[in-house]
Design an enzyme around this catalytic site. Sequence first.
Site: not given
Length: 493
Positions: A143, A247
Amino acid sequence: MNIRVNPESLNQSRRTGGPAAVTVAFGDGIGPEIMKASLAVLIAGGAQIEIEPIDIGERVYKSGHSAGITPDAWDSLRRTKVFYKAPITTPQGGGFKSLNVTIRKSLGLFANVRPCVAYAPFVKTDHPGMDVVIVRENEEDLYAGIEHRQTDEVYQCLKLVSRPGCEKIVRYAFDYARAYGRQKVTCFVKDNIMKLTDGLFRKVFDEVAAEYPDIEADHAIIDIGAARLAAKPERFDVIVTPNLYGDIVSDIAAEVAGSVGLGASANIGAQCAMFEAIHGSAPDIAGQDVANPSGLLMAGVMMLVHLGQTEAAERIHNAWLCALEDGVGTPDIAAEDAAVGTQQFAREVIARLGQRPKTLAPVSYEPDARPIEVWTPQPKPKALKRLVGIDVFVHSNEEPDALAGRLQACLNPLTELKMITNRGVKVWPDPMPETFCTDHWRCRIEAKPEKALNKAMLVEILRNMVLDGVDFVKTEHLYEFDGERGYSLGQGQ
Ligand code: NAD
């Protein structure tokens, strides 16, 4: 409970008493209606909060703020340090940055905490005993958003993992387990493949676990771990995992619990915190008064615990459980004839304030609960770093033998070409004819045994490559740290 307090993480109300200032975003889609319902319950339940509304999301994106947030909104967030956020819509198309990622990173919200609880038999699930908390690292990993196209055929995304980042999240997971009376923390990584990055996460996990002998520590490779979480979630208690795996597994866990619409999450930093539902803005049902406000309401309960308003948190949480037990719910969870609208659901919860559930386990929050202290990274002694080589990434349609010949002509007598790989697999020397190759070659040049290397030599080698027309697109230095190899070997090397 044994919760230590970090004064920096305290909202103004903690320090002065009185209502807590909270920045509130009503969001997009179903956001305004579920926020209205949730705030009605929080306030009726005794939450002492002063709301600072901010505008974020679709309208803000479209008014020219590429991250979906204005400077005034940042001022409010920095002032209150507590953000209660309804879901927003990210406009389609290029140029719009993810607001969630921007907020998490800018405010240092390193821990994403997502409890996934089954409410059987009142909410349908195959795993009635499930009660798992996913603690996801929120700032690092893939990310970082550092992506490049390097050749006609190959694109890359950098996975960045730091020791302080791992240590912060792993310690948080163990402190969370202690504070909330949980027995076990399981680490999910893929360290059999990513030996340096995921290997670091696992190593830090093992080091930190040794300091918490009262909590059982366990690990699983992410793929089998996720499969077991889906099949037998009762086996898990707290799971700590890097960003991307977190996630994915937190959505799996919420789905398996049978309650994506009920899921809440807290994003915790050393100074600020953000609380939100796990679902999105559900534009398909916006404005119809059918959206389930439970995820956002439970996020509000987590926020009250964070603010030290545990009495109100407990009253609201138990009233909500009572509503579930009575079969009251929005259409996504309730039987057709018993379903109520979003605002009516809020009124049903309010009507049960002061009651405790009879079948579901009632919750209790300690009166003096405090936010978990966030570990401050400690400076470590610097390692002795020794340059031993360079990986040169080349864009080429040549055969590996031809490329190797050209590269060898660019070297100096102290260095040698050790190997060429294609997408990580060794293709020179001794290629396998079956290996599929793209136009992207990693060429590893190392100092010969007992020879010292410096950056000036590397620059000279690269200069020779430029003169020879070698199209290198990226380089990575190879270092040893205190004599330990700081780079992976090629597959097949
Ligand atoms: P979504 O979660 O909004 O919706 C998925 C499905 O779940 C839809 O059928 C929706 O009707 C249903 N649903 C979601 N929340 C519900 C609720 N509270 N009650 C009843 N049903 C509910 O996911 P999506 O459709 O993929 O995304 C829609 C928008 O939300 C996108 O713009 C996306 O970028 C955004 N999004 C925002 C956040 C956030 O702000 N944290 C998170 C995820 C997605």
